[in-house]
Design an enzyme around this catalytic site. Structure first.
Site, PDB file in Angstrom:
ATOM      1  N   LYS A 221       0.844  -1.204   0.000  1.00 28.64           N
ATOM      2  CA  LYS A 221       0.000   0.000   0.000  1.00 28.64           C
ATOM      3  C   LYS A 221       0.872   1.243   0.000  1.00 28.64           C
ATOM      4  O   LYS A 221       1.640   1.471   0.932  1.00 28.64           O
ATOM      5  CB  LYS A 221      -0.922  -0.018   1.235  1.00 28.64           C
ATOM      6  CG  LYS A 221      -1.711   1.290   1.447  1.00 28.64           C
ATOM      7  CD  LYS A 221      -2.666   1.185   2.632  1.00 28.64           C
ATOM      8  CE  LYS A 221      -3.287   2.545   2.982  1.00 28.64           C
ATOM      9  NZ  LYS A 221      -4.198   2.474   4.145  1.00 28.64           N
TER      10      LYS A 221
ATOM     11  N   ASP B  94      -2.659  10.095   3.924  1.00 29.64           N
ATOM     12  CA  ASP B  94      -4.065   9.720   4.054  1.00 29.64           C
ATOM     13  C   ASP B  94      -4.793  10.758   4.897  1.00 29.64           C
ATOM     14  O   ASP B  94      -4.748  10.719   6.124  1.00 29.64           O
ATOM     15  CB  ASP B  94      -4.174   8.321   4.691  1.00 29.64           C
ATOM     16  CG  ASP B  94      -5.612   7.835   4.780  1.00 29.64           C
ATOM     17  OD1 ASP B  94      -6.504   8.492   4.200  1.00 29.64           O
ATOM     18  OD2 ASP B  94      -5.844   6.787   5.426  1.00 29.64           O
TER      19      ASP B  94
ATOM     20  N   LYS C 140     -10.121  12.733   8.401  1.00 24.96           N
ATOM     21  CA  LYS C 140      -9.662  12.282   9.718  1.00 24.96           C
ATOM     22  C   LYS C 140      -9.534  13.476  10.658  1.00 24.96           C
ATOM     23  O   LYS C 140      -9.149  14.561  10.227  1.00 24.96           O
ATOM     24  CB  LYS C 140      -8.260  11.646   9.603  1.00 24.96           C
ATOM     25  CG  LYS C 140      -8.209  10.273   8.964  1.00 24.96           C
ATOM     26  CD  LYS C 140      -6.760   9.771   8.930  1.00 24.96           C
ATOM     27  CE  LYS C 140      -6.619   8.454   8.183  1.00 24.96           C
ATOM     28  NZ  LYS C 140      -7.205   7.306   8.893  1.00 24.96           N
TER      29      LYS C 140
ATOM     30  N   ASP D 241       1.455   6.147   5.762  1.00 20.57           N
ATOM     31  CA  ASP D 241       0.450   5.257   5.178  1.00 20.57           C
ATOM     32  C   ASP D 241       0.955   4.576   3.894  1.00 20.57           C
ATOM     33  O   ASP D 241       0.227   3.827   3.253  1.00 20.57           O
ATOM     34  CB  ASP D 241      -0.854   6.012   4.934  1.00 20.57           C
ATOM     35  CG  ASP D 241      -2.081   5.127   5.108  1.00 20.57           C
ATOM     36  OD1 ASP D 241      -1.960   4.069   5.756  1.00 20.57           O
ATOM     37  OD2 ASP D 241      -3.152   5.488   4.585  1.00 20.57           O
TER      38      ASP D 241
ATOM     39  N   ASP E 248     -12.241   6.938   3.907  1.00 21.73           N
ATOM     40  CA  ASP E 248     -11.023   6.676   4.678  1.00 21.73           C
ATOM     41  C   ASP E 248     -10.621   5.194   4.609  1.00 21.73           C
ATOM     42  O   ASP E 248      -9.546   4.822   5.047  1.00 21.73           O
ATOM     43  CB  ASP E 248     -11.246   7.110   6.132  1.00 21.73           C
ATOM     44  CG  ASP E 248      -9.945   7.300   6.886  1.00 21.73           C
ATOM     45  OD1 ASP E 248      -8.870   7.244   6.251  1.00 21.73           O
ATOM     46  OD2 ASP E 248     -10.010   7.500   8.113  1.00 21.73           O
TER      47      ASP E 248
ATOM     48  N   GLU F  16      -9.528   3.649   2.103  1.00 22.05           N
ATOM     49  CA  GLU F  16      -9.006   3.796   0.746  1.00 22.05           C
ATOM     50  C   GLU F  16      -7.953   2.757   0.395  1.00 22.05           C
ATOM     51  O   GLU F  16      -7.779   2.412  -0.774  1.00 22.05           O
ATOM     52  CB  GLU F  16      -8.432   5.205   0.552  1.00 22.05           C
ATOM     53  CG  GLU F  16      -6.978   5.418   1.023  1.00 22.05           C
ATOM     54  CD  GLU F  16      -6.776   5.195   2.516  1.00 22.05           C
ATOM     55  OE1 GLU F  16      -7.761   5.295   3.275  1.00 22.05           O
ATOM     56  OE2 GLU F  16      -5.639   4.902   2.937  1.00 22.05           O
TER      57      GLU F  16
ATOM     58  N   ARG G  26      -7.714  -0.456   0.889  1.00 23.74           N
ATOM     59  CA  ARG G  26      -8.199  -1.700   0.276  1.00 23.74           C
ATOM     60  C   ARG G  26      -8.630  -1.464  -1.161  1.00 23.74           C
ATOM     61  O   ARG G  26      -8.605  -2.378  -1.980  1.00 23.74           O
ATOM     62  CB  ARG G  26      -9.330  -2.293   1.139  1.00 23.74           C
ATOM     63  CG  ARG G  26     -10.590  -1.507   1.172  1.00 23.74           C
ATOM     64  CD  ARG G  26     -11.484  -1.891   2.358  1.00 23.74           C
ATOM     65  NE  ARG G  26     -10.940  -1.388   3.630  1.00 23.74           N
ATOM     66  CZ  ARG G  26     -11.452  -1.654   4.807  1.00 23.74           C
ATOM     67  NH1 ARG G  26     -12.517  -2.447   4.924  1.00 23.74           N
ATOM     68  NH2 ARG G  26     -10.908  -1.162   5.909  1.00 23.74           N
TER      69      ARG G  26
HETATM   70  N1  BES Z   1      -4.408   4.194   6.979  1.00 22.97           N
HETATM   71  C1  BES Z   1      -5.581   3.913   7.716  1.00 22.97           C
HETATM   72  C2  BES Z   1      -5.395   2.847   8.774  1.00 22.97           C
HETATM   73  C3  BES Z   1      -4.481   3.173   9.905  1.00 22.97           C
HETATM   74  C4  BES Z   1      -4.818   4.174  10.808  1.00 22.97           C
HETATM   75  C5  BES Z   1      -3.357   2.427  10.073  1.00 22.97           C
HETATM   76  C6  BES Z   1      -3.971   4.420  11.854  1.00 22.97           C
HETATM   77  C7  BES Z   1      -2.519   2.672  11.111  1.00 22.97           C
HETATM   78  C8  BES Z   1      -2.833   3.682  11.997  1.00 22.97           C
HETATM   79  C9  BES Z   1      -6.690   3.433   6.798  1.00 22.97           C
HETATM   80  O1  BES Z   1      -6.680   3.974   5.541  1.00 22.97           O
HETATM   81  C10 BES Z   1      -7.953   3.790   7.469  1.00 22.97           C
HETATM   82  O2  BES Z   1      -8.184   4.945   7.655  1.00 22.97           O
HETATM   83  N2  BES Z   1      -8.747   2.787   7.821  1.00 22.97           N
HETATM   84  C11 BES Z   1      -9.981   2.996   8.480  1.00 22.97           C
HETATM   85  C12 BES Z   1     -10.990   2.066   7.869  1.00 22.97           C
HETATM   86  C13 BES Z   1     -12.393   2.281   8.315  1.00 22.97           C
HETATM   87  C14 BES Z   1     -12.895   3.622   7.814  1.00 22.97           C
HETATM   88  C15 BES Z   1     -13.260   1.158   7.797  1.00 22.97           C
HETATM   89  C16 BES Z   1      -9.788   2.669   9.953  1.00 22.97           C
HETATM   90  O3  BES Z   1      -9.094   1.718  10.278  1.00 22.97           O
HETATM   91  O4  BES Z   1     -10.355   3.397  10.769  1.00 22.97           O
HETATM   92 ZN    ZN Z   2      -4.913   4.630   4.783  1.00 25.07          ZN
HETATM   93 MN    MN Z   3      -7.720   5.795   5.417  1.00 26.86          MN
END
Ligand code: BES
Ligand code: ZN
Ligand code: MN
Length: 461
Positions: A230, A235, A242, A253, A312, A314, A316
């Site tokens: 990724k 992000d 966020k 990210d 958010d 994104e 996947r």
């Molecule tokens: N990059 C983030 C995940 C993340 C956040 C990894 C903090 C490590 C530390 C990812 O893109 C994300 O924001 N995921 C969301 C998904 C949700 C909206 C289904 C998450 O994990 O809150």
């Molecule tokens: Zn992310």
């Molecule tokens: Mn995200």
């Protein structure tokens, strides 16, 4: 930025004795008088350093490695204890003497080099002072190749998005490929639409730098292994923005991309990258008038439609198109690495990345290689009954199931939908960041899962 290196063998060096902790005090080497260590409070407990005076100068040093019954340098509470010596010893070259037979010197040497890492792009960092002569019997090439991969991953993660956007990540991939004689192909901007990568385009199209899919192919015949990382260079969360505290660290990210590139660096240095393919969807999840929106339904390379319930989620989306491309070639082993979910951190914390794999034999090999190489990982399931959670009302898939239960699993299940055709699929949900300094791991970007994969590969691909 400074590459890892051992001290030259022919230079002057001082002895460093690794001293286990016995029942009646430290188990000192012959010729070292017990009075001085005793007077300075040296007991041999892990990480303790005792400088030995001699002839008006420094004769050498003792380093505590704890109880001899346990694998001495790997107490359960701390990895890379020998890194403490690198941090504590005075400047100069050190050679290890008197290590107990069961002491893993390769692990110690790797930890030492890890401790010498500095991120000095923006300010002059104090250079590492104590240097290690590669211990006898340790495969210097193997240790240096792993350290070089780790340094690369850390540099890429630590560099802020202002200097590590999709352009710079592509440049880093091109640099790696050039150094190792590999081929690079990049599909960027509107070409992503023309060549059917709609989700990479959708996520990255609002950013100043064009979204792109970076592909590296190493020449030669080898096991058909494809690594996908990724590469979300920043992000913001997109329109589902966020909050400040969550966004602060989002330069990391692209940690999955950093880890697959770091692993490729290690493999290439070892001459083990023949036939390897690396794919990095590189984007910035930005906000703008042309940003993708909550509620949008996206087409995907594989043909599945995806309802965006949260912009958010994104990672996947961009990974799905890259995985679909990877799977078309039917690699024997397909691996993805991604800073994918906050849920993985809630489950296992920042220091123990979950991984997912349906093949028990491969999963066991990965777990064992991680355990044996100070790169712990923990298996979580592709739990079939939760498939229903990623199936929404108006599209084939949902990128962000409501409720957030089992968030790391539902993200992994989502990715798996795009991997049909690959032999074995393994997915790593990594954090890629060391929140506070530990031996050999300064605060900042960190490799996770690279050594587990490196050492498992001979058995699984
Ligand atoms: N990059 C983030 C995940 C993340 C956040 C990894 C903090 C490590 C530390 C990812 O893109 C994300 O924001 N995921 C969301 C998904 C949700 C909206 C289904 C998450 O994990 O809150
Ligand atoms: Zn992310
Ligand atoms: Mn995200």
């Amino acid at each position: 930025m400074t590459p890892p290196a051992f001290a030259p063998v022919d230079a002057d060096s001082r002895p460093l004795w690794l001293v286990p902790q016995g029942d009646d005090g430290p188990m000192l080497p012959d010729g070292v008088d017990a009075a001085w260590p005793a007077a300075t409070g040296f007991t041999g407990k892990p990480g303790q350093v005792c400088l030995l005076p001699g002839d008006g100068g420094l004769r050498g040093a003792l380093f505590g490695i704890g109880k001899p019954a346990t694998p001495a340098d790997r107490p359960t509470r701390e990895r890379f204890t020998l890194a403490r010596a690198a941090e504590a010893l005075p400047a100069g070259n050190w050679r290890i003497e008197g290590a107990p037979g069961n002491y893993d010197l390769a692990h110690g040497a790797l930890g030492w080099l890890f401790a010498e890492y500095r991120f000095d792009r923006y300010k002059q960092a104090e250079p590492a002072r104590a240097r290690l002569v590669c211990p006898d019997g340790v495969d210097a090439d193997l240790v240096l190749a792993q350290a070089a991969g780790e340094y690369l991953a850390r540099d890429l993660i630590n560099t802020p998005a202002s200097d590590m956007g999709p352009d710079a990540l592509e440049a880093a991939a091109r640099d790696l490929a050039r150094r190792h004689g590999a081929q690079v192909a990049v599909i960027a901007g509107d070409d992503l639409l023309a060549q059917n990568f709609p989700m990479i385009h959708a996520v990255g199209r609002a950013a100043a730098q064009a979204p792109r899919l970076i592909g590296i192919r190493f020449p030669g015949d080898g096991p058909a292994v494809t690594l996908v990382g990724k590469g979300v260079c920043f992000d913001t969360g997109g329109l589902d923005i966020k909050p400040a505290a969550s966004m602060l660290l989002m330069k990391k990210d692209m940690g999955g991309a950093a880890n697959v590139l770091g692993l490729a660096e290690t493999l290439a240095r070892l001459g083990r990258a023949r036939g390897l393919r690396v794919l990095v969807p590189a984007v910035e999840n930005a906000i703008g008038g042309n940003a993708f929106r909550p509620g949008d339904v996206l087409a995907s390379r594989k043909g599945l439609t995806v309802e965006v319930n949260n912009t958010d989620a994104e990672g996947r989306l961009v990974l799905a198109d890259a995985l679909a491309l990877a799977a078309e070639e039917r690699p024997a082993l397909l691996v993805s690495m991604a800073t994918l979910t906050g849920a993985a951190r809630v489950a296992l914390g920042p220091d123990l990345p979950p991984f997912f794999c349906d093949d028990d034999r491969v999963a066991d090999a990965l777990y064992g290689a991680g355990r044996d190489n100070a790169d712990p990982i923990w298996r979580m399931p592709f739990w079939e009954p939760y498939e229903a959670m990623i199936e929404p009302a108006i599209a084939d898939l949902d990128n962000a199931p409501g409720g957030g239960f089992a968030g790391a699993i539902t993200a992994a299940l989502f990715l798996r939908r795009f991997t049909e055709g690959a032999g074995t699929y393994a997915h790593f949900d990594i954090y890629g960041w060391q929140p506070s300094a530990a031996p050999g791991r300064p605060r900042g970007g960190v490799g996770q899962g690279m050594r587990a994969i490196l050492h498992a590969l001979p058995a699984i691909a």
